[in-house]
Design a protein around this motif. Structure first.
Motif, PDB file in Angstrom:
ATOM      1  N   GLN A   1      43.927   3.932 -34.718  1.00 45.49           N
ATOM      2  CA  GLN A   1      44.913   3.020 -34.132  1.00 45.49           C
ATOM      3  C   GLN A   1      44.404   2.276 -32.906  1.00 45.49           C
ATOM      4  N   VAL A   2      43.171   2.564 -32.516  1.00 52.78           N
ATOM      5  CA  VAL A   2      42.628   1.947 -31.303  1.00 52.78           C
ATOM      6  C   VAL A   2      41.261   1.344 -31.617  1.00 52.78           C
ATOM      7  N   GLU A   3      41.086   0.097 -31.260  1.00 52.32           N
ATOM      8  CA  GLU A   3      39.793  -0.560 -31.464  1.00 52.32           C
ATOM      9  C   GLU A   3      38.737   0.113 -30.596  1.00 52.32           C
ATOM     10  N   ARG A   4      37.503   0.010 -31.040  1.00 51.50           N
ATOM     11  CA  ARG A   4      36.407   0.708 -30.375  1.00 51.50           C
ATOM     12  C   ARG A   4      36.312   0.387 -28.875  1.00 51.50           C
ATOM     13  N   GLN A   5      36.482  -0.886 -28.539  1.00 46.53           N
ATOM     14  CA  GLN A   5      36.314  -1.282 -27.129  1.00 46.53           C
ATOM     15  C   GLN A   5      37.324  -0.580 -26.216  1.00 46.53           C
ATOM     16  N   ALA A   6      38.585  -0.580 -26.652  1.00 48.96           N
ATOM     17  CA  ALA A   6      39.622   0.060 -25.835  1.00 48.96           C
ATOM     18  C   ALA A   6      39.413   1.571 -25.810  1.00 48.96           C
ATOM     19  N   GLY A   7      39.035   2.124 -26.966  1.00 45.13           N
ATOM     20  CA  GLY A   7      38.786   3.564 -27.029  1.00 45.13           C
ATOM     21  C   GLY A   7      37.653   3.974 -26.114  1.00 45.13           C
ATOM     22  N   ASN A   8      36.594   3.193 -26.139  1.00 48.54           N
ATOM     23  CA  ASN A   8      35.446   3.510 -25.280  1.00 48.54           C
ATOM     24  C   ASN A   8      35.797   3.425 -23.806  1.00 48.54           C
ATOM     25  N   GLN A   9      36.663   2.476 -23.479  1.00 50.46           N
ATOM     26  CA  GLN A   9      37.047   2.306 -22.072  1.00 50.46           C
ATOM     27  C   GLN A   9      37.750   3.566 -21.550  1.00 50.46           C
TER      28      GLN A   9
ATOM     29  N   ASN B   1      50.910   8.947 -23.633  1.00 50.71           N
ATOM     30  CA  ASN B   1      51.896   8.523 -22.625  1.00 50.71           C
ATOM     31  C   ASN B   1      51.901   7.019 -22.352  1.00 50.71           C
ATOM     32  N   GLU B   2      50.750   6.396 -22.469  1.00 57.92           N
ATOM     33  CA  GLU B   2      50.646   5.024 -21.975  1.00 57.92           C
ATOM     34  C   GLU B   2      50.542   3.962 -23.062  1.00 57.92           C
ATOM     35  N   THR B   3      50.465   4.410 -24.334  1.00 56.98           N
ATOM     36  CA  THR B   3      50.372   3.427 -25.414  1.00 56.98           C
ATOM     37  C   THR B   3      51.411   3.758 -26.486  1.00 56.98           C
ATOM     38  N   SER B   4      51.453   2.935 -27.483  1.00 62.85           N
ATOM     39  CA  SER B   4      52.476   3.115 -28.521  1.00 62.85           C
ATOM     40  C   SER B   4      51.916   3.738 -29.795  1.00 62.85           C
ATOM     41  N   ILE B   5      50.729   4.334 -29.737  1.00 61.31           N
ATOM     42  CA  ILE B   5      50.165   4.851 -30.985  1.00 61.31           C
ATOM     43  C   ILE B   5      50.932   6.091 -31.448  1.00 61.31           C
ATOM     44  N   ASP B   6      50.944   6.289 -32.764  1.00 62.22           N
ATOM     45  CA  ASP B   6      51.790   7.322 -33.378  1.00 62.22           C
ATOM     46  C   ASP B   6      50.992   8.572 -33.749  1.00 62.22           C
ATOM     47  N   ASN B   7      51.762   9.593 -34.067  1.00 65.29           N
ATOM     48  CA  ASN B   7      51.212  10.827 -34.653  1.00 65.29           C
ATOM     49  C   ASN B   7      50.193  11.543 -33.773  1.00 65.29           C
TER      50      ASN B   7
ATOM     51  N   MET C   1      47.543  -1.850 -34.076  1.00 69.46           N
ATOM     52  CA  MET C   1      46.176  -1.550 -33.615  1.00 69.46           C
ATOM     53  C   MET C   1      46.018  -2.034 -32.171  1.00 69.46           C
ATOM     54  N   ILE C   2      45.559  -1.145 -31.308  1.00 67.64           N
ATOM     55  CA  ILE C   2      45.338  -1.546 -29.916  1.00 67.64           C
ATOM     56  C   ILE C   2      43.928  -2.113 -29.783  1.00 67.64           C
ATOM     57  N   GLU C   3      43.866  -3.371 -29.420  1.00 66.84           N
ATOM     58  CA  GLU C   3      42.543  -3.997 -29.309  1.00 66.84           C
ATOM     59  C   GLU C   3      42.011  -3.952 -27.891  1.00 66.84           C
ATOM     60  N   LYS C   4      42.931  -4.055 -26.949  1.00 64.65           N
ATOM     61  CA  LYS C   4      42.513  -4.140 -25.546  1.00 64.65           C
ATOM     62  C   LYS C   4      43.587  -3.491 -24.669  1.00 64.65           C
ATOM     63  N   LEU C   5      43.153  -2.802 -23.627  1.00 64.67           N
ATOM     64  CA  LEU C   5      44.123  -2.216 -22.702  1.00 64.67           C
ATOM     65  C   LEU C   5      44.723  -3.316 -21.836  1.00 64.67           C
ATOM     66  N   THR C   6      46.001  -3.130 -21.487  1.00 63.96           N
ATOM     67  CA  THR C   6      46.625  -4.091 -20.571  1.00 63.96           C
ATOM     68  C   THR C   6      46.154  -3.782 -19.146  1.00 63.96           C
TER      69      THR C   6
END
Lengths: 306, 85
Positions: free
Chosen positions: B46-54, A96-102, A1-6
């Motif tokens: 697969q993406v939390e709301r905060q990152a998705g919204n960004q 392209n920039e993250t590791s999420i699947d499908n 799960m991606i919580e925050k962008l780098t």
């Protein structure tokens, strides 16, 4: 799960926005072979047989053709392809920039954005070419955060080809009917006065010529003060037309300030006598009543804010 | 009323009539809309709301600001088309 962008991912967001802005306004259209390849991928992904493909100039031409070929009106639903640029950029970033699947289907849409609006049918696929789009600034200057506006004075701002019903005319971001740009000589005083949209009216007056309009409409200058110029034109038995000319306080990108003609209620404040009253009368509460009981209050409030 | 004996019944509305006579089936939903829906759900899962919204605000919305509103202009002319975003 991606919580925050780098930080690295964040740094690429503007690049994706700018890339997809350019794709969204591009009129480039691929070869027939490439069109077939792109469209076939959509049909094959869904397990459908690839039908014959027809390429047309515009959505209106696509609708005409679809109806002629037997499609019911309710079956005419476009896929927006290039005009889904915003959504596609969103998905492409994650692919392209993250590791999420499908999310490999993103490529279908990335390729699909090479095409204009498309009608996917079982018996045929109708693909529109892209319009040439004209802004106030060159395409290369259009970037995220600039908010550019459609503008063209010698033809449609969204141009699908001469006389095409899908063409969109716009002046300084204001959408107008074709004749306002192509045949401004057809604009009449009556046409201007019955126009209910203030922005369109401004464009029509500009095209007609401001001074010419006031002269031709035999408008009387009732008053001129720091707030503008109040004009009055009698309309026979009807309520007189009153307009106040004001200067927009927001500076245009080229450093100029646009004049606006605002139609006002002749009966406000017991009968308008000054431009200040006229401007104050345009401020209304939700129920339509005057926001300023006395026009001087409007003046005082401006002084207090300055 | 229903159709009987191969004849279209009276008083059917025009849309129904056209549908029955229409020869082509639109596949936009199956080929395009369903896939966009699938992509959206995959990202959401697969993406939390905060990152998705960004990304939504800084990519999708920025493109909409510059390009999307052109589409609105065209949509006015084709009010029966649908928003697939």
């Amino acid at each position: 799960m991606i919580e925050k962008l780098t930080k690295n991912q964040e740094a690429k967001l503007a690049d994706y926005a700018n890339k997809w802005i350019q794709k969204g306004i591009s009129s480039e259209f691929p070869s027939d072979e490439r069109v077939h390849e792109i469209i076939a991928a959509f049909y094959e992904k869904a397990g459908e047989k690839v039908p014959p493909i027809r390429i047309v100039n515009s959505p209106s031409e696509a609708i005409r053709l679809a109806k002629k070929m037997g499609a019911a009106e309710s079956q005419i639903q476009f896929a927006w392809m290039n005009h889904d640029a915003g959504s596609i950029g969103f998905y492409e970033f994650f692919k392209n920039e993250t590791s999420i699947d499908n999310i490999d289907e993103t490529d279908l849409f990335v390729n699909g954005a090479e095409l204009g609006w498309t009608l996917f049918f079982d018996e045929v696929c109708i693909v529109c070419r892209k319009p040439t789009v004209h802004f106030e600034v060159p395409h290369e200057e259009i970037k995220a955060g600039t908010v550019s506006v459609l503008h063209r004075m010698d033809g449609p701002a969204i141009d699908f080809g001469k006389g095409d019903a899908s063409n969109v005319y716009a002046v300084g971001g204001v959408v107008v009917e074709a004749y306002v740009v192509d045949n401004p000589e057809k604009i009449t005083v009556a046409d201007i006065e019955k126009e209910s949209n203030a922005e369109v009216r401004r464009v029509k007056i500009d095209q007609y010529g401001q001074s010419r309009y006031l002269q031709d409409s035999e408008a009387e200058v009732v008053n001129e003060d720091d707030f503008g110029v109040l004009y009055r034109k009698a309309l026979g038995a009807d309520e007189p037309l009153m307009m106040v000319k004001v200067v927009n306080s927001t500076e245009e990108p080229d450093g100029t300030f646009k004049d606006y003609f605002i139609r006002v209620d002749p009966n406000a404040y017991g009968g308008l006598k000054t431009a200040r009253q006229a401007v104050a009368s345009t401020w209304r509460n939700e129920d339509g009543s005057l926001m300023f009981e006395n026009a001087d209050e409007y003046c005082d409030q401006l002084v207090a804010q300055s | 009323m229903s159709s009987t004996g191969g004849f279209l019944a009276e008083k059917q509305d025009d849309d129904t009539l056209i549908l029955q006579l229409g020869l082509m089936k639109n596949l936009t939903e199956k080929l395009y809309l369903n896939l966009t829906e699938k992509l959206y759900l995959q990202v959401r899962g697969q993406v939390e709301r905060q990152a998705g919204n960004q990304v939504w605000e800084q990519v999708r919305w920025q493109v909409e600001e510059e390009v999307g509103w052109q589409v609105w202009r065209q949509r006015r002319k084709f009010s029966k088309t649908i928003d697939i975003s």
